[in-house]
Design an enzyme around this catalytic site. Structure first.
Site, PDB file in Angstrom:
ATOM      1  N   LYS C 121      34.707  36.806  38.469  1.00 25.82           N
ATOM      2  CA  LYS C 121      34.407  37.071  39.878  1.00 25.82           C
ATOM      3  C   LYS C 121      33.227  36.240  40.371  1.00 25.82           C
ATOM      4  O   LYS C 121      33.137  35.909  41.553  1.00 25.82           O
ATOM      5  CB  LYS C 121      34.119  38.567  40.083  1.00 25.82           C
ATOM      6  CG  LYS C 121      35.210  39.497  39.562  1.00 25.82           C
ATOM      7  CD  LYS C 121      36.575  39.220  40.154  1.00 25.82           C
ATOM      8  CE  LYS C 121      37.655  40.041  39.479  1.00 25.82           C
ATOM      9  NZ  LYS C 121      39.008  39.527  39.764  1.00 25.82           N
ATOM     10  N   GLU C 202      25.755  42.381  44.697  1.00 24.73           N
ATOM     11  CA  GLU C 202      26.077  42.051  46.082  1.00 24.73           C
ATOM     12  C   GLU C 202      25.368  43.039  47.001  1.00 24.73           C
ATOM     13  O   GLU C 202      25.171  44.202  46.634  1.00 24.73           O
ATOM     14  CB  GLU C 202      27.589  42.189  46.337  1.00 24.73           C
ATOM     15  CG  GLU C 202      28.445  41.112  45.723  1.00 24.73           C
ATOM     16  CD  GLU C 202      29.942  41.327  45.998  1.00 24.73           C
ATOM     17  OE1 GLU C 202      30.707  40.445  45.632  1.00 24.73           O
ATOM     18  OE2 GLU C 202      30.312  42.371  46.572  1.00 24.73           O
ATOM     19  N   HIS C 237      35.702  53.490  43.943  1.00 23.37           N
ATOM     20  CA  HIS C 237      35.985  52.081  44.232  1.00 23.37           C
ATOM     21  C   HIS C 237      37.406  51.701  43.859  1.00 23.37           C
ATOM     22  O   HIS C 237      37.712  50.544  43.636  1.00 23.37           O
ATOM     23  CB  HIS C 237      34.991  51.158  43.512  1.00 23.37           C
ATOM     24  CG  HIS C 237      33.572  51.604  43.685  1.00 23.37           C
ATOM     25  ND1 HIS C 237      32.964  51.672  44.909  1.00 23.37           N
ATOM     26  CD2 HIS C 237      32.657  52.053  42.793  1.00 23.37           C
ATOM     27  CE1 HIS C 237      31.734  52.116  44.771  1.00 23.37           C
ATOM     28  NE2 HIS C 237      31.520  52.362  43.500  1.00 23.37           N
ATOM     29  N   ARG C 294      47.559  38.251  40.578  1.00 21.80           N
ATOM     30  CA  ARG C 294      48.662  39.026  39.996  1.00 21.80           C
ATOM     31  C   ARG C 294      49.305  39.850  41.096  1.00 21.80           C
ATOM     32  O   ARG C 294      48.797  39.916  42.209  1.00 21.80           O
ATOM     33  CB  ARG C 294      48.113  39.972  38.929  1.00 21.80           C
ATOM     34  CG  ARG C 294      46.983  40.830  39.514  1.00 21.80           C
ATOM     35  CD  ARG C 294      46.637  42.035  38.714  1.00 21.80           C
ATOM     36  NE  ARG C 294      45.385  42.624  39.167  1.00 21.80           N
ATOM     37  CZ  ARG C 294      45.246  43.502  40.140  1.00 21.80           C
ATOM     38  NH1 ARG C 294      46.306  43.923  40.799  1.00 21.80           N
ATOM     39  NH2 ARG C 294      44.064  43.975  40.482  1.00 21.80           N
TER      40      ARG C 294
END
Lengths: 498, 154, 498, 154
Positions: C121, C202, C237, C294
């Site tokens: 990521k 983040e 999440h 995917r």
């Protein structure tokens, strides 16, 4: 957020899968659905799906689902505001529509006057001809005892019941000598089915495609034309399979069909849902057959390609709502096919069967819709239509829809009674059907009573029965100790190809 | 290993080798026949010697007999062949619409004997073999159940 | 008629509902589907739906579904030509993709290089930023022990796993004092889940919508952008509900999202199916989150609005087929919603539950699609994801889709274990969800552990239990002989409103 | 008429009047509650005094006790209150990730005792009441089944 329900409660004057379809539309509109049932249907699926169900009489349809008095009584008792008749039974009966309105309730369908004008197939033929729509050559007045008008048309001809529908009272006559007994038997069947033995005659158009156009109109003069369906796969003049778009309809022909449909509808003060039926000959000429002023069994095919909910719209326009631009400008996307799963024996001329459903598993997943009227344990009764469920698929194009239908049929498992599943499974691989180039004679010319049981099928069925007899723990069927035979390998390849 | 004789429609039949029956939902009879490389969906109903296997949507009656059961069945069959009259029964319940024959009529195999209305359709009941009608047990307007006797043929 | 199958046999390296979804695509394409199973799954639904299934190890996922060696062995043994990884498990593992290709087989997904570039990521964040796509403010290198980069961003922040997915290794941190334990716990969870404890940080964007864009590319350079999905309803999440189109996306924002997605895909040599995920803040700014290389759980939502079969296309492009104009120009019609039915307790923080499914009835009829991974009798195991089934609806607009979902949920019956159905039934009537104006905090702020059981619900449940104890023939619950109470009437009115 | 006492979550509860339970599929416990004017879908599981009714997707545990059963249950409950240690059991099967307490620790109600990984999620097991840990029966890395003893609190 969600709009107010068009009605508080609505009575569904029907049974089986279509009652459940209407119940679902009611639930989504916020309406409390009220069912009706005969004594044979006290525990039927449609009764269990509704909020409440009113008994309307004994098992015989004439004394329950066909009894205007009993249904109106049920509507009064249950305090509904509207009545949806479904298809069949009282759905096209002007006296019923009038009785509903006389009881101060809303009839979900066209007005009694429209039902009257179009319910008589002879009157409808005259009306279509006057509107400039081509009709099948034949008589536009009732046939008497004189065979002359029939002979003037020339054999083969079709005898039809003026009050007809569902193939009842219909007879193909190939020669003068068959005419008299056919007229008698058609009149008798029509009288039994509709209480009206009037018949008329049409020239036999063959080969022909049977194509119909779906209409939806509101009470404010708007009319939506929601594409066509091809219904050419028939047995006993009754539909088994429908698809949209029709592989036989070119854009030019489609425009002509829509224009003819619009003219037929304009000739009466039409609103709600209806279907205009046509025959298409090999030259691509179209002939008006009749207009059915009700929901059709096969409406789901059009719902899949247009994305609209026709049943919900029937109820909404009945409550006075206007059709929206979404509906009036609806377009068709992809290809949809419906296969009807009936309790009937395709190896014995599609003769209706009866019995209890002991196994019941319906397909699901992407692009598959099932509208079922029964579940495991349901006892099929001879009094009513033997439709068990409709299996519908939707995909990007016709080959993908056929592949999806094949997959759906392989997931479908019904036990306990004979169904037409063997025919449907054959049809999906039939080269004429797969090519799209077929006509109303497909079953008569290609199926007859079906292919004989192959040695492979017999051997597989035997293996299953022996293993079942030996118990579930059997690792392999032990009746055949020898090495695998050649056709065993072939059967596996067949199995793999599916 | 039990030596079963398998018959479909009266014909002897060898079970396919190398296929295993795997139950998916035994209560409903839903199963698959699997071999090393393929899987065929089936529905299996029945018990003892009488089974119905639904394969590709087709219901196939399969009789699975032990040697003893086969001998008994053969004996019974011989007896039936020698016994005289054939009783024609209703294969589905419904309303008798018309009766086409009377006692004493000679009928050909396949001749229409009566018309029965079921599922809103007219269904014709035909003679299973040629013979003389020696009894008519129903009349037009009567409702019959499945298995009800309709005629006796000599 | 139908095109030749892309492959003869294909191995599905997954389980549950997604394995069944892929099996169905195989059947429709004429491919023989081969399943794999751990010892816990020998009789699982996906094993029963395939032509054959290969055992790949014991129940623990690490030794079966996550074992590259075991899956490659199974592929070799069964003689397949291609491997579809589904989602989760090995689907985004570059080593697996490479092992499949090294075995001479086709991997149904992007190349190993793409999985590598986007699977990390952090690398994906750098790549997106270089391509001029806005990313969530934060670090673009791995977080060490030094808390300084985190404090520089300012609390609250989100810690995330570089190898992350499915919410694992994710922690919200609101204050400096919580940082250290959160870093430790996030690293530990990431290490356990992915074998890589690298984390990054983040800025917390809240309130935010979570919106993703579906991509489908072929090996010839064509890229289709198949609309967006809103996935803002989340717990831990992880997504619970998805819909398309997103109520939060204006045409302008949609254009921007599609352009950003195109740039992210162009930065790598992308083909097959993938999803680009974004956060949308209250000003309508979008921030790249990650690209999942995917199939997504929620792909069916896009299939419903576009009419395409994404799984079939994955397999076709893997075999080298080019995307057709139908796909490249696909448009969206109507509104689709997916509700995920999980074995977890919404009244206890959505904690996973286990047990045997004793009742199982899924909805059907118009506009409803169910992709299920279990059936009656299935034993839910703690080793695997607790997803039972996805219930999807499609209708003309969002209010109609919500009404249809409410109807579908009322038809759904699951017994034997706790599911999130109580939450889903609440959600469909929640005013914030119904308005479309909700964000990722919906569950945390509006559900918490759910509404308390009302007196009405308790009284109805009591009536059912008493009647059940007294036997099926009970005509009425006899425990309360007194006249109907006021809230009894209220309960009926409530029942009617549904 | 039998006089049942109904409890939900320990609280007494009066059954709604005027509703009939109609089985739809008894083997699966699928049923409807119907009144004259409405129908509520339910799933009913259980037997004797212990039932679970699923209503609007919510599983509701309902105890339906006769007078005799209620007296017995009350007596048992009193006994439990007076008995000393509480055994903390696993409510779901999974892998023990961390154990946060040792024998001798005093814990507050709601304190985290251990973390168990199930369905790929970390789930915390908390103390049902304040007390002293007198036994720890599991260790990190161990897999436990539902109902397994984890701790004893004094």
């Amino acid at each position: 957020m969600s709009p107010p329900p068009p009605f508080g409660r609505l009575l569904i004057a029907n049974r089986g899968e279509i009652a459940i379809r209407i119940i679902r539309a009611c639930r989504e509109l916020g309406i409390s659905p009220i069912a009706v049932h005969s004594d044979a249907d006290g525990e039927a699926l449609h009764v269990r799906a509704a909020d409440q169900s009113e008994r309307i009489g004994p098992a015989a349809a004439a004394e329950s689902y066909l009894s205007i008095e009993a249904v109106i009584d049920a509507a009064r008792r249950s305090g509904v505001e509207a009545v949806h008749p479904g298809y069949g039974f009282l759905s096209e009966n002007p006296a019923f529509a009038r009785a509903v309105e006389d009881a101060g309730l809303v009839f979900v369908g066209p007005s009694a006057a429209v039902l009257e004008a179009l319910g008589n197939k002879l009157a409808a033929r005259r009306s279509a001809a006057e509107a400039g729509v081509p009709i099948v050559p034949g008589t536009t007045v009732a046939l008497g005892d004189d065979p002359e008008p029939v002979e003037a048309i020339g054999f083969p001809v079709m005898l039809k019941a003026a009050a007809g529908g569902g193939g009842r009272g219909m007879r193909r006559v190939d020669a003068a000598k068959e005419l008299r007994p056919a007229m008698d038997s058609a009149r008798r069947e029509a009288l039994a089915a509709f209480g009206d033995g009037t018949i008329y005659v049409e020239r036999m158009i063959a080969p022909a495609r049977h194509v119909e156009v779906q209409l939806l109109g509101d009470r404010h003069g708007s009319l939506a034309i929601l594409g066509e369906r091809d219904c050419s796969v028939q047995r006993r003049h009754q539909k088994l399979v429908e698809e949209s778009p029709s592989p036989a309809v070119s854009p030019t022909l489609r425009t002509a069909l829509f224009e003819s449909s619009r003219r037929v509808a304009a000739a009466v003060d039409f609103h709600n849902a209806a279907t205009v039926e046509f025959l298409i000959d090999v030259e691509g000429n179209h002939y008006f057959l009749e207009m059915n002023t009700r929901l059709q069994v096969e409406h789901g095919v059009t719902e899949l390609v247009t994305g609209l909910d026709i049943v919900a719209w029937q109820i909404r326009v009945a409550a006075g709502e206007a059709l929206t631009a979404d509906v009036l400008e609806a377009s068709s996307r992809g290809h949809a096919i419906e296969f009807r799963l009936y309790a009937e024996n395709p190896y014995d001329d599609f003769r209706p069967t009866a019995g209890r459903v002991t196994a019941w598993r319906m397909p699901d997943g992407p692009g598959v819709r099932v509208d079922a009227g029964v579940d495991r344990g349901t006892e099929l009764r001879p009094e009513y239509d033997p439709l068990l469920a409709k299996v519908l698929v939707h995909a990007g194009d016709r080959p993908a829809a056929l592949a999806r239908m094949r997959r759906a049929l392989d997931e479908t498992r019904v036990g306990g009674l004979e169904t037409d599943a063997g025919f449907l499974r054959w049809l999906v691989d039939d080269s004429a059907f797969a090519s799209g180039d077929y006509d109303t004679s497909l079953i008569a010319s290609r199926w007859v009573n079906g292919p004989v049981l192959t040695d492979e099928e017999a051997a597989l069925a035997s293996a299953a029965a022996v293993a079942a007899r030996m118990g579930a723990t059997t690792e392999r069927p032990e009746a055949v100790p020898e090495a695998e035979s050649d056709w065993g390998k072939q059967a596996r390849r067949e199995a793999l190809r599916r | 290993m039990t030596d079963y004789e398998v018959r479909i429609g009266g014909e002897r039949c060898n079970p396919a080798a190398g296929w295993t029956l795997v139950w998916d939902d035994r209560a409903q009879g839903i199963a698959r026949l699997v071999s090393g490389t393929a899987s065929v969906p089936v529905v299996v109903e029945g018990n003892s010697s009488d089974w119905v296997v639904t394969l590709n949507g087709r219901r196939i009656g399969v009789s699975v007999l032990t040697r003893r059961e086969r001998l008994l069945a053969d004996a019974a069959s011989v007896e039936r062949t020698h016994a005289g009259p054939t009783i024609v029964k209703a294969t589905l319940p419904g309303l008798i619409v018309t009766v086409a024959v009377e006692v004493g009529d000679e009928v050909a195999e396949g001749a229409t004997l009566l018309t029965i209305e079921a599922m809103k359709m007219q269904n014709e009941v035909r003679a299973p073999r040629a013979g003389k009608v020696i009894e008519v047990t129903v009349a037009a307007g009567q409702v019959v159940a499945t298995g009800a006797s309709l005629f006796r043929l000599e």
